[in-house]
Write a protein that holds these residues in place. Structure first.
Motif, mmCIF file in Angstrom:
data_model
loop_
_atom_site.group_PDB
_atom_site.id
_atom_site.type_symbol
_atom_site.label_atom_id
_atom_site.label_comp_id
_atom_site.label_asym_id
_atom_site.label_seq_id
_atom_site.Cartn_x
_atom_site.Cartn_y
_atom_site.Cartn_z
ATOM 1 N N GLY A 247 41.500 -1.633 -30.961
ATOM 2 C CA GLY A 247 41.860 -0.355 -31.566
ATOM 3 C C GLY A 247 41.418 0.810 -30.707
ATOM 4 O O GLY A 247 42.162 1.796 -30.534
ATOM 5 N N ARG A 248 40.215 0.698 -30.167
ATOM 6 C CA ARG A 248 39.716 1.761 -29.286
ATOM 7 C C ARG A 248 40.532 1.805 -27.988
ATOM 8 O O ARG A 248 40.819 2.876 -27.461
ATOM 9 C CB ARG A 248 38.233 1.514 -28.974
ATOM 10 C CG ARG A 248 37.581 2.543 -28.060
ATOM 11 C CD ARG A 248 37.682 3.947 -28.635
ATOM 12 N NE ARG A 248 37.116 4.940 -27.738
ATOM 13 C CZ ARG A 248 37.454 6.217 -27.735
ATOM 14 N NH1 ARG A 248 38.361 6.669 -28.586
ATOM 15 N NH2 ARG A 248 36.903 7.072 -26.892
ATOM 16 N N ALA A 249 40.898 0.632 -27.494
ATOM 17 C CA ALA A 249 41.724 0.562 -26.285
ATOM 18 C C ALA A 249 43.058 1.266 -26.519
ATOM 19 O O ALA A 249 43.527 2.046 -25.674
ATOM 20 C CB ALA A 249 41.946 -0.892 -25.882
ATOM 21 N N ALA A 250 43.672 1.005 -27.671
ATOM 22 C CA ALA A 250 44.950 1.641 -27.996
ATOM 23 C C ALA A 250 44.798 3.150 -28.121
ATOM 24 O O ALA A 250 45.659 3.919 -27.658
ATOM 25 C CB ALA A 250 45.502 1.048 -29.292
ATOM 26 N N ALA A 251 43.697 3.586 -28.742
ATOM 27 C CA ALA A 251 43.473 5.027 -28.921
ATOM 28 C C ALA A 251 43.309 5.729 -27.577
ATOM 29 O O ALA A 251 43.841 6.827 -27.365
ATOM 30 C CB ALA A 251 42.243 5.251 -29.796
ATOM 31 N N LEU A 252 42.565 5.093 -26.658
ATOM 32 C CA LEU A 252 42.385 5.683 -25.334
ATOM 33 C C LEU A 252 43.711 5.776 -24.590
ATOM 34 O O LEU A 252 44.025 6.792 -23.970
ATOM 35 C CB LEU A 252 41.391 4.849 -24.523
ATOM 36 C CG LEU A 252 39.924 5.236 -24.593
ATOM 37 C CD1 LEU A 252 39.084 4.248 -23.802
ATOM 38 C CD2 LEU A 252 39.714 6.639 -24.048
ATOM 39 N N TRP A 253 44.477 4.687 -24.649
ATOM 40 C CA TRP A 253 45.764 4.684 -23.945
ATOM 41 C C TRP A 253 46.700 5.747 -24.529
ATOM 42 O O TRP A 253 47.399 6.441 -23.782
ATOM 43 C CB TRP A 253 46.413 3.312 -24.048
ATOM 44 C CG TRP A 253 47.489 3.102 -23.015
ATOM 45 C CD1 TRP A 253 48.800 3.448 -23.101
ATOM 46 C CD2 TRP A 253 47.314 2.509 -21.719
ATOM 47 N NE1 TRP A 253 49.462 3.099 -21.956
ATOM 48 C CE2 TRP A 253 48.582 2.532 -21.089
ATOM 49 C CE3 TRP A 253 46.231 1.959 -21.046
ATOM 50 C CZ2 TRP A 253 48.785 2.006 -19.804
ATOM 51 C CZ3 TRP A 253 46.432 1.436 -19.768
ATOM 52 C CH2 TRP A 253 47.690 1.471 -19.160
ATOM 53 N N GLU A 254 46.670 5.871 -25.838
ATOM 54 C CA GLU A 254 47.506 6.878 -26.495
ATOM 55 C C GLU A 254 47.108 8.277 -26.035
ATOM 56 O O GLU A 254 47.978 9.139 -25.792
ATOM 57 C CB GLU A 254 47.380 6.753 -28.015
ATOM 58 C CG GLU A 254 48.315 7.644 -28.800
ATOM 59 C CD GLU A 254 49.777 7.256 -28.645
ATOM 60 O OE1 GLU A 254 50.634 8.165 -28.740
ATOM 61 O OE2 GLU A 254 50.072 6.049 -28.414
ATOM 62 N N ALA A 255 45.794 8.499 -25.905
ATOM 63 C CA ALA A 255 45.315 9.815 -25.453
ATOM 64 C C ALA A 255 45.796 10.099 -24.038
ATOM 65 O O ALA A 255 46.244 11.210 -23.730
ATOM 66 C CB ALA A 255 43.789 9.868 -25.524
ATOM 67 N N GLY A 256 45.695 9.085 -23.157
ATOM 68 C CA GLY A 256 46.173 9.257 -21.791
ATOM 69 C C GLY A 256 47.666 9.505 -21.733
ATOM 70 O O GLY A 256 48.154 10.294 -20.912
ATOM 71 N N TRP A 257 48.406 8.849 -22.603
ATOM 72 C CA TRP A 257 49.856 9.042 -22.659
ATOM 73 C C TRP A 257 50.203 10.448 -23.143
ATOM 74 O O TRP A 257 51.066 11.127 -22.566
ATOM 75 C CB TRP A 257 50.473 7.996 -23.593
ATOM 76 C CG TRP A 257 51.953 8.150 -23.752
ATOM 77 C CD1 TRP A 257 52.608 8.886 -24.694
ATOM 78 C CD2 TRP A 257 52.976 7.561 -22.932
ATOM 79 N NE1 TRP A 257 53.966 8.790 -24.527
ATOM 80 C CE2 TRP A 257 54.217 7.984 -23.449
ATOM 81 C CE3 TRP A 257 52.949 6.706 -21.828
ATOM 82 C CZ2 TRP A 257 55.440 7.582 -22.885
ATOM 83 C CZ3 TRP A 257 54.158 6.310 -21.279
ATOM 84 C CH2 TRP A 257 55.376 6.749 -21.788
ATOM 85 N N GLN A 258 49.532 10.878 -24.185
ATOM 86 C CA GLN A 258 49.821 12.194 -24.742
ATOM 87 C C GLN A 258 49.499 13.314 -23.761
ATOM 88 O O GLN A 258 50.129 14.374 -23.790
ATOM 89 C CB GLN A 258 49.050 12.395 -26.054
ATOM 90 C CG GLN A 258 49.466 11.449 -27.180
ATOM 91 C CD GLN A 258 50.916 11.595 -27.586
ATOM 92 O OE1 GLN A 258 51.518 12.660 -27.423
ATOM 93 N NE2 GLN A 258 51.498 10.514 -28.112
ATOM 94 N N ARG A 259 48.527 13.060 -22.872
ATOM 95 C CA ARG A 259 48.172 14.086 -21.879
ATOM 96 C C ARG A 259 49.073 14.023 -20.647
ATOM 97 O O ARG A 259 48.936 14.835 -19.729
ATOM 98 C CB ARG A 259 46.714 13.908 -21.433
ATOM 99 C CG ARG A 259 45.717 14.120 -22.547
ATOM 100 C CD ARG A 259 44.290 14.019 -22.051
ATOM 101 N NE ARG A 259 43.363 13.909 -23.158
ATOM 102 C CZ ARG A 259 42.041 13.931 -23.037
ATOM 103 N NH1 ARG A 259 41.500 14.052 -21.840
ATOM 104 N NH2 ARG A 259 41.267 13.810 -24.095
#
Length: 428
Positions: A247-259
């Motif tokens: 879940g944390r991995a997905a959240a980090l990746w999502e943050a990188g994608w959104q930026r």
């Protein structure tokens, strides 16, 4: 610069202070910072002082090889008195300084090793030579010796952050991960603002030594310093996956994608996979559907399968069965038809289950006896007893499914012998 003088109240002992200040043109200056002795050595004879002054002049004039040869010769012929042995240590230091200037760090380190072995020299001076030898061993790429010296040095002195990080790097270079971990912890405890390279070293050491929680926190610290490198986001996500925090991995990746740092087809696909692993498959299914519709990712069989798996994880029966139906019709492969049948079977969608297992069998799917059994159950649940009976009789021909097929055939016979049940079955 080396003077021998007499005072009314006794002979002035020429300790290493002025001698080592004179060495400012030698090893001390080359390795950074003027050395100053903190304890006086035995008194030097006038002859030793004159020789040391002469060697110092030769060193200043750039006669490095001559200094090495002469200093070593004087060291070899030194007497056994305390003053002579102290002079011998200083000869060796001068020789080491000259060797360093000739870009011979290994030779300079060997000379300092000999100098610090002379116990007449003050302990503080020998510790200083140990430090210098350790650095020279690194320059000479003699990492095993350097690691040993750094360990000894750290055990006898209070090292600064820069030296602690260097000690960690040496042990990491030798793949001595437990020792490297100890040095990293010392370095981080003494350094409130490590550099990016130092954090990268810490992350590597933590990973290699199995300290994945610490590694992930360091990688996030790197992201806090500079989040422009996609590799850091990838590394952070991978670490969280390894420590069981998808879940944390997905959240980090999502943050990188959104930026906008993580982008492109591969990043989007990995984003979807991480959401699936992290417990948010609906988000993955939505983004994959949108990407396929918009042409952001190739409309391939593999991508359609990924979308179908995402919908299946959401347990949205309608969307999942529709997605697998699309994949199976598109590929006409046994595996895809089986996936449709198996999913439909679990959810009681008997028509699609029958179709999936029948098509999988027709396309040469594995374990045809088992496929026949499941197809027969799907047909039976739809109330078509005659057809179910035919399917189960085919299943009886396979060793692995014969017993169960026989039980289903017996059940069908039992159903037919009970009028009340037969009428209910015929109404299905």
């Amino acid at each position: 610069m080396f003077r021998h003088s007499h005072r009314r109240h006794g002979t002035h002992r020429q300790g290493p202070l002025k001698v080592l200040m004179a060495m400012g043109v030698g090893l001390a200056m080359l390795l950074g910072g003027e050395q100053r002795a903190t304890a006086a050595g035995p008194a030097l004879s006038q002859q030793s002082i004159d020789r040391l002054q002469g060697l110092e002049r030769e060193l200043s004039n750039g006669h490095y090889q001559q200094v090495v040869e002469s200093a070593r010769a004087h060291a070899s012929s030194a007497g056994s008195s305390q003053g002579d042995q102290w002079a011998r240590a200083l000869y060796l230091q001068l020789a080491a300084s000259a060797a360093q200037r000739m870009d011979q760090p290994g030779r300079a380190a060997d000379l300092l090793y000999q100098a610090r072995a002379i116990d007449t020299a003050p302990l503080s001076q020998r510790l200083q030579w140990l430090e210098q030898e350790a650095r020279l061993r690194v320059q000479a790429r003699q990492f095993e010796q350097a690691a040993d010296l750094f360990d000894r040095w750290q055990g006898q002195a209070s090292l600064g952050p820069k030296d602690l990080w260097l000690g960690a790097r040496i042990h990491a270079r030798l793949e001595q991960w437990d020792e490297a971990l100890r040095w990293v912890r010392l370095a981080r405890a003494s350094d409130s603002s490590p550099s990016d390279k130092q954090l990268a070293l810490a992350a590597s050491v933590y990973q290699q030594s199995g300290q994945l929680e610490d590694a992930s926190s360091v990688v996030e610290a790197q992201l806090a310093q500079d989040d422009s490198d996609p590799a850091r986001w990838q590394q952070a996500a991978a670490l969280y996956q390894r420590i069981g925090k998808p879940g944390r991995a997905a959240a980090l990746w999502e943050a990188g994608w959104q930026r906008g740092i993580l982008k492109g087809e591969d990043a989007l696909l990995n984003r979807a996979k991480l959401h699936m692993a992290g417990g948010t498959p609906a988000r993955a299914a939505e983004m994959l559907s949108e990407a396929l519709d918009n042409g952001d990712i190739k409309d391939s069989d593999a991508h359609r399968r990924l979308l179908a798996r995402a919908w299946a994880q959401t347990r949205d029966h309608q969307q999942a069965l529709r997605a697998w139906q699309t994949v199976a019709e598109r590929t006409n492969e046994a595996h895809d038809w089986y996936m449709l049948g198996d999913l439909a079977y679990g959810w009681g969608a008997w028509g699609q289950a029958e179709q999936g297992f029948a098509k999988a069998r027709a396309r040469g799917g594995d374990d045809p006896g088992q496929l026949l059994l499941m197809e027969g159950v799907a047909v039976y649940e739809q109330g078509r007893l005659d057809q179910a009976q035919q399917v189960f009789r085919q299943a009886e021909q396979f060793d692995g499914s014969a017993e169960q097929a026989g039980q289903w055939l017996a059940l069908i016979d039992s159903d037919r012998s009970r009028p009340d049940l037969s009428s209910q079955v015929s109404m299905r």
